[in-house]
Each structure stands twice: as C-alpha cells, then as structure tokens.
Motif scaffolding. Structure first.
Motif, short mmCIF file in Angstrom:
data_model
loop_
_atom_site.label_atom_id
_atom_site.label_comp_id
_atom_site.label_asym_id
_atom_site.label_seq_id
_atom_site.Cartn_x
_atom_site.Cartn_y
_atom_site.Cartn_z
N GLU A 39 -16.06 186.99 20.27
CA GLU A 39 -15.63 187.36 18.93
C GLU A 39 -16.81 187.67 18.01
OE1 GLU A 39 -13.34 184.20 17.50
OE2 GLU A 39 -11.73 184.48 18.94
N PHE A 66 -0.79 187.27 15.71
CA PHE A 66 -0.87 185.86 15.30
C PHE A 66 -0.81 184.92 16.50
CE2 PHE A 66 3.58 184.74 15.85
CZ PHE A 66 4.22 185.96 15.76
N ASP A 68 -2.61 185.24 19.07
CA ASP A 68 -4.00 185.14 19.50
C ASP A 68 -4.94 184.72 18.38
OD1 ASP A 68 -3.38 185.81 22.10
OD2 ASP A 68 -3.71 187.94 21.78
N ASP A 69 -4.40 184.29 17.26
CA ASP A 69 -5.21 183.85 16.13
C ASP A 69 -5.55 182.37 16.30
OD1 ASP A 69 -6.46 183.95 13.62
OD2 ASP A 69 -4.65 183.17 12.65
N HIS A 70 -6.83 182.05 16.16
CA HIS A 70 -7.27 180.66 16.34
C HIS A 70 -6.68 179.73 15.28
CE1 HIS A 70 -9.98 181.65 19.54
NE2 HIS A 70 -10.53 182.60 18.81
#
Length: 165
Positions: A39, A66, A68-70
């Motif tokens: 990233e 969302f 794959d959003d941390h």
C-alpha cells in the motif's frame, strides 16, 4: 436482549463474508516484501506496473471497496468480538445463560479475533510471530472460520429457540 440477537446474526454473516470472499492481506503479494509495503508504494510505479486484465473474474463482493478497507475490518472485528462477549452474558427470552447462545457467541469471538489479528499483522512495523496453532487456525484457516460464522449466523436466524443456537 433482542438487540444483541440481531447484531450477532448480522455481524456473524458480514464477518463470515469478509473472511471467505475478501482479500487476504496476510499473504505476501508476488514482487512485494510484505503486505504493508504493497500500500505504501509510489503511485507512478503502480501505474507503470499495471498490466491489462485479460481474464475478468466476477466475485461475490464485486467492487465493494469497503470489504478491503483496513478501517472497516478493524471496526467489524471489534464489534463482532464485543457482540460475541455480550451474547455470552445476555439472555434472550428466558434462555439458559452462557450455553443458550454458545455457537453464535463463539463464532463471533473467533471471526472478530481473526479480523483483529489480520489487521495487527498488516499494520504493525515489526515482524509478528504467532504460535503454530494460532497461525493454522486464524490465518491459514480464515476461510473455515468465515464459513463457521456464516453457518452460525444462519442457524441462529432460522432456529432461534434451539439450545446452543
């Protein structure tokens, strides 16, 4: 409480879907040294490395960024663990304490812990060493934990008054 009953079903299903279908950030990407560095790269290098897609695959999550959003995974893991703990402590409709909702509570705790461990492994700057059992269950077997969460959520929804569900 009925609120935790509903939250348990909803969060177990969403956590299970994330664990089964979303990207596994703990696996090293080819060409990258660590998942966290994937990233942090330069955007110009990403544009140059990007190859045209020849084989388009459809996935369950589609373009749901969302998943794959941390941050989403951190909040989902915290809420799922909290709801799992509350399911152990709260009683619905004169049910038996603790064992009345044992399977959904354990599924919530396992799924939430899996998301939290994954988040920690991806965001930490130090090398994380887990025991063999934890690595095998929560990292390598994350899809199995996800299926367990989905099954527990569906069974909890379909059979509300059965012992252990």
């Amino acid at each position: 409480m009925l609120q935790f009953y509903f939250l348990s079903i909803l969060l177990n299903l969403v956590t299970g879907l994330v664990l089964v279908y979303a990207t596994d950030f703990t696996k090293k990407q080819p060409g990258n040294d660590s998942p966290a560095e994937s990233e942090a790269g330069d955007t110009k290098e990403k544009v140059q490395k990007k190859q045209p897609v020849k084989n388009i695959k459809l996935s369950f999550t589609g373009n749901a960024a969302f998943f794959d959003d941390h941050g989403f995974r951190l909040i989902l893991g915290l809420l799922t663990c909290f709801t799992g703990i509350m399911k152990l402590l709260s009683v619905v409709r004169n049910d038996i304490p603790i064992i009345g909702d044992l399977i959904p509570a354990l599924a919530g705790l396992a799924g939430g812990f899996t998301l939290l461990v994954e988040y920690y492994m991806v965001t930490t700057t130090t090398d994380v060493k887990l025991s063999e059992n934890m690595q095998k269950i929560f990292i390598d077997g994350r899809k199995y934990v996800g299926v367990f969460c989905i099954v527990a959520g569906l069974l909890h929804f379909l059979f509300p008054s059965v012992l252990f569900l």
